[in-house]
Design an enzyme around this catalytic site. Structure first.
Site, PDB file in Angstrom:
ATOM      1  N   TRP A 122       0.731  -1.212  -0.079  1.00  0.00           N
ATOM      2  CA  TRP A 122       0.116   0.060  -0.065  1.00  0.00           C
ATOM      3  C   TRP A 122       0.855   1.311   0.125  1.00  0.00           C
ATOM      4  O   TRP A 122       2.008   1.470   0.560  1.00  0.00           O
ATOM      5  CB  TRP A 122      -0.907  -0.012   1.337  1.00  0.00           C
ATOM      6  CG  TRP A 122      -1.642   1.227   1.604  1.00  0.00           C
ATOM      7  CD1 TRP A 122      -0.927   2.400   2.424  1.00  0.00           C
ATOM      8  CD2 TRP A 122      -2.933   1.664   1.084  1.00  0.00           C
ATOM      9  NE1 TRP A 122      -1.858   3.537   2.320  1.00  0.00           N
ATOM     10  CE2 TRP A 122      -2.972   2.920   1.736  1.00  0.00           C
ATOM     11  CE3 TRP A 122      -3.863   0.947   0.826  1.00  0.00           C
ATOM     12  CZ2 TRP A 122      -4.220   3.646   1.492  1.00  0.00           C
ATOM     13  CZ3 TRP A 122      -4.958   1.810   0.515  1.00  0.00           C
ATOM     14  CH2 TRP A 122      -5.327   3.085   0.994  1.00  0.00           C
ATOM     15  N   ASP A 131       0.129   8.941   1.248  1.00  0.00           N
ATOM     16  CA  ASP A 131       0.702  10.461   0.991  1.00  0.00           C
ATOM     17  C   ASP A 131       2.056  10.546   0.757  1.00  0.00           C
ATOM     18  O   ASP A 131       3.061   9.417   1.194  1.00  0.00           O
ATOM     19  CB  ASP A 131       0.431  11.011   2.423  1.00  0.00           C
ATOM     20  CG  ASP A 131      -0.805  11.235   3.147  1.00  0.00           C
ATOM     21  OD1 ASP A 131      -1.953  10.844   2.440  1.00  0.00           O
ATOM     22  OD2 ASP A 131      -0.835  11.669   4.302  1.00  0.00           O
ATOM     23  N   PHE A 169       3.541   8.081  10.896  1.00  0.00           N
ATOM     24  CA  PHE A 169       2.673   9.047   9.898  1.00  0.00           C
ATOM     25  C   PHE A 169       3.401  10.175   9.121  1.00  0.00           C
ATOM     26  O   PHE A 169       4.738  10.194   9.145  1.00  0.00           O
ATOM     27  CB  PHE A 169       1.550   9.455  10.540  1.00  0.00           C
ATOM     28  CG  PHE A 169       0.414   8.534  11.001  1.00  0.00           C
ATOM     29  CD1 PHE A 169       0.517   7.301  10.893  1.00  0.00           C
ATOM     30  CD2 PHE A 169      -1.046   9.145  11.303  1.00  0.00           C
ATOM     31  CE1 PHE A 169      -0.685   6.429  10.936  1.00  0.00           C
ATOM     32  CE2 PHE A 169      -2.210   8.225  11.490  1.00  0.00           C
ATOM     33  CZ  PHE A 169      -1.726   6.883  11.308  1.00  0.00           C
ATOM     34  N   SER A 170       2.677  10.863   8.411  1.00  0.00           N
ATOM     35  CA  SER A 170       3.373  11.752   7.403  1.00  0.00           C
ATOM     36  C   SER A 170       4.248  12.712   7.876  1.00  0.00           C
ATOM     37  O   SER A 170       4.081  13.241   9.164  1.00  0.00           O
ATOM     38  CB  SER A 170       2.297  12.365   6.671  1.00  0.00           C
ATOM     39  OG  SER A 170       1.794  11.530   5.661  1.00  0.00           O
TER      40      SER A 170
END
Length: 489
Positions: free
Chosen positions: A41, A44, A103-104
């Site tokens: 997957w 972002d 996370f981003s």
């Protein structure tokens, strides 16, 4: 160093998994020139930068499945923004502060090292429950641009704030700044700005953009940058309601322009892209001074058709940005010409109540044409088999990209402000289309899942339409399966 061994072991494990499983990826929809993971997957883009002599592009990544899972950071490098080499996985959840996801975030070169600043995410109750989370900003550093040592938490959220993520860092006049998105008490979105002397100790300067009451509850993936004498804030608001033909995606990538890098007016937000699949954009400054942007070429809350093919998600072509009369102009980076193969000129084509076939079996290609104004046809434009239709709706004065596939049927439109010719530059990959209108004044970006055997046609209904300067250019396949892991040992 805290987390060093765990991150090294877990990223090596993920990298080896990708090397062992990328052969299981079905290639029927896998892109030829849009960056995708070897397997698993993507969402972002992260850490988009030029550092240590190369372009780096990281991305939110779950290596072990084609569906969203505990977020890692995938990594690719390039010398030209088009030909990408897959690197070892850069970050994996390993610490108490990021155990449920890295996370981003973003990246910056400093003192000959590459610094990643990212959001550490923890579920406080059951996974997926956004009502009970903890998010902090974290630092990781690399001497070689490939292997990263975690340095711990560098920014804690303000009191009462849980949703607090997606830092974008830059250097200005010898000082470091970053912006990030926060869901403030009362469910009001803000972009907060911080400053630092050393990338480790940060001071809150205040908000640079605040949502009006009852509007967005979160601004994801904010990015603030100077452009042509002004400043642009690019962001992905959550919670905005549709307004006619605008803001119809589940999440909307938007921008607003101001004279300074603060005090942006949320009432002036405009969509960056009019298509179905453009989110979480991130920009960088190239060595030659160009501002370049990429985005996730997909969208939340869709039945992703490539789940069963062991991959999901890709990133857009990089785009050069400029401003014209307060409007963001986007063009494919000039390096895209390295994809071009043989060009075929088809001249002018007139269509009356029917279709004209450009090619019986569409391949990855670049299509350019001028759609002339004043057509008598009610609808006229381009069709890609039964998957997509890009057309002018004369009655409503709109340009529409219609995704026609079962389970994905939806139009996305923009208003045509005046009667004039439309110059279209269109890049078609196996499962993605990017449309640049009038030299990048507007764009449409959409994923689709038809087979390559579908014909590419021009059409006109209830009248006649003329298409001029039609050219088709075949494009190279530069994502055809380089093995990952050569740098992983």
């Amino acid at each position: 160093m805290s987390g060093t061994q765990d991150n090294a072991a877990l990223t090596l494990k993920a990298t080896r998994w990708l090397g062992e499983h990328q052969g299981s990826v079905r290639k029927r929809h896998y892109p030829a020139f849009h960056l995708a993971a070897p397997s698993g997957w993507i969402n972002d883009p992260n850490g988009f930068c030029f550092a240590l002599g190369q372009y780096h592009l990281f991305y939110q990544h779950y290596p072990y499945d084609a569906q969203w899972g505990p977020m890692h950071w995938g990594h690719a490098v390039s010398d030209d923004l088009i030909h990408w080499h897959h690197c070892p996985v850069a970050l994996a959840p390993s610490e108490a502060y990021d155990k449920d996801g890295c996370f981003s975030g973003s990246a910056i070169e400093h003192d000959g090292k590459l610094y990643l600043i990212y959001t550490g995410h923890v579920w406080l109750k059951e996974p997926g429950n956004d009502d009970a989370i903890r998010e902090v900003q974290c630092l990781a550093v690399s001497k070689d641009g490939l292997h990263f040592e975690k340095q711990g938490v560098i920014i804690e959220p303000p009191e009462g704030v849980m949703h607090f993520r997606d830092p974008k860092v830059w250097e200005e006049n010898g000082k470091f700044y970053l912006v990030l998105g926060a869901r403030m008490p009362g469910d009001r979105a803000q972009i907060l700005k911080y400053a630092s002397e050393d990338l480790r100790t940060w001071t809150l300067m205040g908000p640079v953009l605040s949502a009006p009451e009852g509007e967005a509850f979160m601004y994801e993936c904010p990015d603030v940058f100077p452009l042509d004498g002004q400043y642009v804030a690019a962001l992905s608001p959550m919670g905005l309601k549709p307004q006619g033909i605008e803001r119809n995606n589940p999440s909307i990538n938007s921008y607003v322009v101001a004279a300074a890098g603060e005090g942006f007016d949320p009432s002036q937000l405009k969509e960056i892209d009019h298509g179905h699949d453009f989110y979480a954009s991130q920009s960088m400054l190239a060595p030659d001074g160009r501002r370049i942007m990429v985005a996730w070429l997909s969208m939340w809350k869709l039945p992703f058709a490539s789940y069963k093919d062991n991959w999901c998600g890709m990133l857009t072509l990089p785009r050069e940005l400029s401003l014209k009369d307060g409007k963001l102009i986007q063009k494919p980076v000039r390096e895209v010409q390295s994809l071009y193969k043989k060009e075929k000129s088809l001249g002018s084509i007139e269509v009356t109540n029917g279709v004209s076939t450009l090619c019986e079996t569409f391949k990855r290609c670049r299509l350019t044409l001028k759609v002339t104004a004043g057509a008598s046809a009610e609808c006229y434009g381009l069709r890609l088999g039964n998957a997509l239709s890009l057309y002018v709706d004369r009655q409503h004065g709109e340009l529409t990209l219609l995704r026609m596939e079962e389970g994905f049927f939806a139009p996305r439109s923009m208003q045509l402000e005046a009667v004039r010719d439309l110059d279209l530059e269109i890049f078609i990959d196996k499962s993605a289309i990017e449309v640049f209108v009038n030299g990048g004044e507007a764009t449409f970006t959409t994923a689709f899942y038809c087979e390559e055997r579908s014909p590419l046609t021009l059409f006109a209904t209830n009248g006649t339409a003329a298409f001029k300067e039609v050219t088709l250019t075949a494009l190279k396949n530069v994502m055809k399966g380089e093995r990952i892991g050569r740098d992983s040992q």
